[in-house]
Design a protein around this motif. Structure first.
Motif, short mmCIF file in Angstrom:
data_model
loop_
_atom_site.label_atom_id
_atom_site.label_comp_id
_atom_site.label_asym_id
_atom_site.label_seq_id
_atom_site.Cartn_x
_atom_site.Cartn_y
_atom_site.Cartn_z
N GLN A 281 0.97 -1.26 -0.12
CA GLN A 281 0.24 -0.12 -0.04
C GLN A 281 0.79 1.22 -0.08
O GLN A 281 0.45 2.34 -0.42
CB GLN A 281 -1.00 -0.07 1.24
N SER A 282 2.23 1.08 0.35
CA SER A 282 2.98 2.25 0.41
C SER A 282 4.07 2.49 -0.59
O SER A 282 4.48 3.29 -0.78
CB SER A 282 3.48 2.28 1.97
N VAL A 283 4.52 1.22 -1.14
CA VAL A 283 5.67 1.01 -2.19
C VAL A 283 5.45 0.07 -2.92
O VAL A 283 4.67 -0.85 -2.93
CB VAL A 283 7.13 1.01 -1.36
N ASP A 284 6.07 0.07 -4.12
CA ASP A 284 6.07 -0.93 -5.10
C ASP A 284 7.28 -1.87 -4.70
O ASP A 284 8.07 -1.44 -4.16
CB ASP A 284 6.06 -0.60 -6.40
N PHE A 285 7.03 -3.33 -5.27
CA PHE A 285 8.10 -4.19 -5.12
C PHE A 285 8.52 -4.69 -6.55
O PHE A 285 7.91 -5.10 -7.21
CB PHE A 285 7.69 -5.37 -4.24
N THR A 286 9.98 -4.91 -6.59
CA THR A 286 10.37 -5.50 -7.86
C THR A 286 10.08 -7.16 -7.67
O THR A 286 9.61 -7.71 -6.81
CB THR A 286 11.98 -5.50 -7.94
N ASP A 287 10.39 -7.75 -8.72
CA ASP A 287 10.50 -9.42 -8.80
C ASP A 287 11.37 -9.93 -7.57
O ASP A 287 12.23 -9.22 -7.11
CB ASP A 287 11.02 -9.88 -9.99
N SER A 288 11.13 -10.83 -7.11
CA SER A 288 11.86 -11.57 -5.72
C SER A 288 13.33 -11.80 -6.18
O SER A 288 13.41 -12.24 -7.37
CB SER A 288 11.22 -12.87 -5.31
N TYR A 289 14.23 -11.70 -5.40
CA TYR A 289 15.87 -12.10 -5.69
C TYR A 289 16.10 -13.09 -4.67
O TYR A 289 17.19 -13.52 -5.10
CB TYR A 289 16.60 -10.85 -5.73
N ALA A 290 15.41 -13.32 -3.75
CA ALA A 290 15.82 -14.30 -2.87
C ALA A 290 14.79 -15.08 -1.71
O ALA A 290 13.75 -14.35 -1.60
CB ALA A 290 17.12 -13.91 -1.75
N SER A 291 14.83 -16.12 -1.28
CA SER A 291 13.66 -16.58 -0.57
C SER A 291 14.41 -17.15 0.93
O SER A 291 15.45 -17.30 0.98
CB SER A 291 13.28 -18.01 -1.11
N SER A 292 13.56 -16.92 1.83
CA SER A 292 13.99 -17.17 3.41
C SER A 292 12.96 -17.85 4.26
O SER A 292 11.85 -17.89 3.70
CB SER A 292 14.59 -15.95 3.84
N LYS A 293 13.36 -17.91 5.21
CA LYS A 293 11.99 -18.57 6.45
C LYS A 293 12.32 -17.50 7.61
O LYS A 293 13.43 -17.05 7.91
CB LYS A 293 12.57 -19.71 6.62
N GLN A 294 11.26 -17.36 8.13
CA GLN A 294 11.30 -17.01 9.66
C GLN A 294 11.32 -18.28 10.69
O GLN A 294 10.65 -18.93 10.24
CB GLN A 294 9.84 -16.17 9.91
N VAL A 295 12.17 -18.07 11.56
CA VAL A 295 12.48 -19.17 12.50
C VAL A 295 12.51 -18.59 13.65
O VAL A 295 12.31 -17.18 14.14
CB VAL A 295 13.92 -19.94 12.32
N ILE A 296 12.46 -19.67 14.75
CA ILE A 296 12.44 -19.21 16.33
C ILE A 296 13.68 -19.67 16.97
O ILE A 296 13.86 -20.87 17.02
CB ILE A 296 11.17 -19.89 16.85
N ILE A 297 14.01 -18.60 17.80
CA ILE A 297 15.34 -18.99 18.39
C ILE A 297 15.07 -18.99 19.73
O ILE A 297 14.25 -18.20 20.36
CB ILE A 297 16.18 -17.64 18.26
N VAL A 298 15.63 -19.99 20.62
CA VAL A 298 15.34 -20.36 21.96
C VAL A 298 16.64 -20.62 22.59
O VAL A 298 17.56 -20.72 21.87
CB VAL A 298 14.04 -21.32 21.98
N LYS A 299 16.54 -20.45 23.83
CA LYS A 299 17.47 -20.91 24.70
C LYS A 299 17.75 -22.50 24.89
O LYS A 299 16.78 -23.26 24.99
CB LYS A 299 17.75 -20.47 26.08
N GLU A 300 18.89 -22.99 24.86
CA GLU A 300 19.19 -24.62 24.83
C GLU A 300 18.56 -25.18 26.26
O GLU A 300 18.74 -24.30 27.13
CB GLU A 300 20.63 -24.76 24.53
#
Length: 300
Positions: A281-300
């Protein structure tokens, strides 16, 4: 003579009684001092016990139970980097009783996790790997939180620039340049093997392209000395090489990038930015150049 002896005896008795009285008076303060020490010791012991109890409370987990999967997120304290995709996605859990703690930098969220102030951190996979590799006592959950594609954001007033960047990205994908840039920063067998170098004969007569970024997102953008490097920096440089621009990188807070694009302070925003409906709604986007994931970091 008897009178003298009697007088002398009386004097001696007076001196003896005075000495005894003095001795008794001298013992009383000693007893009082001992009692005072005993009282102070008791007070100090109580004082030492109280902070210990407070310290124990401060070190308790932010929420009962550890985060071991996505199912554990409701009701927990979740750390995110302000304005990122992790922030957007995690916000949905506020309706389920979770508290979202927002930080200007991903590293600040990680430090809060180590200190027990939050229960987990939601962030992009590659920066997460860098944090875990450099910090003892952390791990990434096997289950990804979300999957996403990265793209370059451009002002809605610059449709021609968006189209040109898409053409450049298509070229960089087809000739393998983009793939080599990514492999140079990601992968145990390929890291550091294919650093990007601009061609020597590039014509930069089209001027300067200003790139807004947040340079605390390794391996996409981070500082090496006083220079911003990473996948995004190299990709943007390669795009500028194709289009004939000089690249200038401006480091700023992540949530300021879109404003910089809208106001004209920057031409493009490149910072591992995911395409979302709200951002479109605020900006335009180009085609994608990379893929990634959102992950969860926790204490061991």
């Amino acid at each position: 003579m008897k009178k003298f002896l009697a007088t002398a005896l009386a004097v001696c008795m007076t001196i003896s009684l005075a000495a005894c009285g003095s001795s008794a008076q001298g013992n009383e303060p000693a007893a009082e001092s001992s009692a005072a020490v005993s009282s102070e010791a008791g007070t100090e012991a109580a004082a030492e016990t109280a902070p210990a109890a407070e310290s124990t409370e401060a070190q308790e987990p932010a929420a009962e139970g550890a985060v071991t999967s996505i199912d554990d997120l409701p009701g927990k304290k979740i750390g995110v980097q302000l304005g990122t995709t992790g922030d957007i996605y995690a916000s949905d859990y506020e309706e389920e009783g979770s508290t979202i703690e927002r930080f200007n930098k991903g590293n600040d969220a990680v430090q809060a996790l180590l200190q027990g102030k939050i229960d987990c951190v939601i962030i992009d996979e590659q920066p997460a790997k860098a944090f875990v590799a450099n910090t003892t006592g952390l791990k990434i959950l096997d289950e990804p939180f979300a999957e996403e594609d990265y793209a370059i954001c451009v002002s809605k007033d610059k449709a021609d620039l968006t189209a040109k960047i898409n053409e450049a990205l298509a070229q960089l994908k087809s000739d393998g340049t983009l793939d080599n840039i990514i492999k140079n920063y990601i992968g145990d067998d390929t890291k550091g093997q294919s650093p990007y170098e601009s061609p020597a004969d590039v014509d930069r007569s089209n001027g300067t392209l200003v790139m807004a970024t947040n340079a605390y997102f390794e391996p996409y953008e981070y500082y090496q000395g006083d220079k911003v490097v990473g996948i995004d920096a190299d990709m943007a440089q390669a795009v500028c090489d194709v289009l004939g621009y000089e690249l200038k990188i401006e480091d700023m807070e992540f949530d300021s990038i879109i404003n910089a694009i809208q106001s004209g302070k920057a031409d493009i925003g490149v910072a591992g930015i995911t395409v979302t409906e709200d951002r479109q709604q605020s900006v335009d986007f180009t085609d994608s150049y990379a893929s990634s994931k959102q992950v969860i970091i926790v204490k061991e």
